[in-house]
Structures are given as C-alpha cells and as structure tokens.
Design an enzyme around this catalytic site. Sequence first.
Site, PDB file in Angstrom:
ATOM      1  N   LYS A  20       1.020  -1.119  -0.118  1.00 13.18           N
ATOM      2  CA  LYS A  20      -0.063   0.156  -0.024  1.00 13.18           C
ATOM      3  C   LYS A  20       1.050   0.955  -0.057  1.00 13.18           C
ATOM      4  O   LYS A  20       1.467   1.370   1.134  1.00 13.18           O
ATOM      5  CB  LYS A  20      -0.999   0.378   1.481  1.00 13.18           C
ATOM      6  N   LYS A  70      -2.027  -1.561  -4.050  1.00 19.16           N
ATOM      7  CA  LYS A  70      -2.938   0.058  -4.002  1.00 19.16           C
ATOM      8  C   LYS A  70      -1.761   1.154  -4.401  1.00 19.16           C
ATOM      9  O   LYS A  70      -1.544   1.499  -3.548  1.00 19.16           O
ATOM     10  CB  LYS A  70      -3.789  -0.079  -2.577  1.00 19.16           C
TER      11      LYS A  70
END
Length: 325
Positions: A196, A249
């Site tokens: 992320k 992400k």
Amino acid sequence: MQLIRRNRILRQSPAVRAMVAETMLKPSDFIAPLFIIEGAGIKEEISSMPGYYRRSVDLTIEEVNELWALGIRSVLLFIKCKDELKDNKGTEALNEDGLMQRSIRAIKAACPGMVVMTDVALDPFSSFGHDGIVEDGEIVNDATVEVLAKMSVSHARAGADFVAPSDMMDGRILAIRTALEEAGFTRTGIMSYSAKYASCFYGPFRDALDSAPGFGDKKTYQMDYANRLEAVKETIMDVEEGADIVMVKPAMAYLDIVREVADNVQVPVSAYHVSGEYAMIKAAAKMGWLNEEKAVLESLTSIKRAGASLIATYYAKDAARWLKG
Ligand code: PBG
C-alpha cells in the site's frame, strides 16, 4: 505483399476477438467497498465521489442484496466513526457493539452468502486520523499491532469472513493470524494490504470518512511510490505470515507492481482501484471528456490483465450491470 503472419486476422470481427480475448471481467471479480454511518434511512452522497454514498445499516443491507443479485460476492466495510468516540488508541474499534460489529452481524444475517471483508486500521477511530497509535508525534508499531489483532478477532466474532488490514504496520499479519487461531477463528481469512503506497489518490476516501491525518502524512508506514522491490518484499513477508489474499493499492498507477507481485506469490492478488481513481473518471465523464462505461471497463480489465484476480472498486455495481449488457 506476401506475409507469413497477419496479426489482424485475430482482430477481424467481434466473434474472432471474443474467441481470443485473454482477460474477461466477471462480477465476482469485484469487491464492493461500502461506507456505513450511524442512523436509519440515511443515504448521503460523498461530495468528492459523486454517485457514491454513505449509508446507515438498514440501507446498506438493501445495497448488499442488490449487489448480490448482480453477481457480486464480496463487500469491504468501512465505518464513519462519530467524532466523540475517537481517541488515540482507537478504543471504539474494539467495541463489540460498535458500528462495524453491528454492521457485520446485520449484513451476514440479511445476506449470509456474501463474503464480508472488514477494514482493519485505526484511522477512522483515531483522534489523530492516523492508522496507528501516536506517541510523541510518532506512529508506534508494536502497540498498534496489538490493537489491530484484537480488532480482527472482534470482527471475526461478529461474523466477518475476511479481515483486511490496511495499516502497513510491521508484523501485523502474523499477529492477526495468531490471535485468530488462539480465539478459535480458523475459517477467518486475511486479505492483507501488502503493498500500500502513500498516495494522493486516497483524498476522496478521507473525505468520505473524515479520516485525513491531523498532522503530517502517512509516509512512515505506507510505501514510497518510487519503490518496486519493497512491494515484493512486503508481499512475500505477508504471505509467509499467513495472508490468504494480498493487495496492491492504488491500482492504475501501479500496474507494474500488480504484475510483479502476481509473478512472485502463489496466493490470489487483489488490487484496490481507489477513491481518487473513481473520482477522476467521474469528473472526466461529467465534463463529457470520457465515456464512463468504456473508461471503467478498460481500466478494470487492465487491472485484471496486470495480474489481479480481485479488484476492490467503487465501480463494482456499475461494472456488474454493464457486463450484463
Ligand atoms: C485506511 C484506508 C484508506 C483507504 C482504505 N483504507 C485511506 C488511507 O490509507 O489513508 C483508501 C481507499 C480509497 O482511497 O479508496 N487505512
């Protein structure tokens, strides 16, 4: 001209193209994120995410049933915590009767087949808007991980099928797996946000939950977008620690990472097509500059082609409808 190979043969008609298409989207590829608020009969549009809403639990249930009917098989829950319940330790996150826990129970009761995934991080509950506990201006790792493990068990107890830690603390997957095992939750999965990045594309999401960091940024825990090897390292470690599904992400600006991660692990890879990616397409479509349906289906197909077998996207419902034709 005499050619041995004419590549256009395989592109000559819709039928031939359909025969040789490598990547096909289906509704069960999508994970639908849902924003839940207290109250009843409430559906509020998020200003930076036109066409996307915060809903009270009752209306969330209606939405879940509609998603199920469209072939979507998983939802990812986020709750908007009231300001007065926020503190530095995210105490409310552990409340067995908190909004998250009640939402999980209500959704599983109304639509038992739906795979319920829950966000595990402190930011919606944190008075500082950070994903972890703050001490002397720092986000402390180990104390945060303890809370995340308890939070995961609490979600599992409420009926969550998967917990989805989105915090990027070190060692949290092992801690969560161990805590789930100790509590007897041997069927609860972990979808780890493994790679992320600290991204500006989360802006609209933070409006949705009023969860923007009160000071500084998230760069001491979320990854630097300059880095690629770190994504592979993080993901391999999460798999070793017990993650069932890993995630990259955001998605569109990180397709190289999605591919690299998919090539390096033997678990399903998901990608999160985040709020800012949604907002960009919405804005361009509203201006008449892009065809929304085409832009979305091309984007989601590219994410799957890059190696994500699951895609968390605010376009899940629209895409499922468009795919039905
Ligand atoms: C919180 C969390 C965020 C998102 C998912 N979980 C925001 C953040 O890390 O600041 C972003 C999702 C999106 O932008 O759609 N831990």
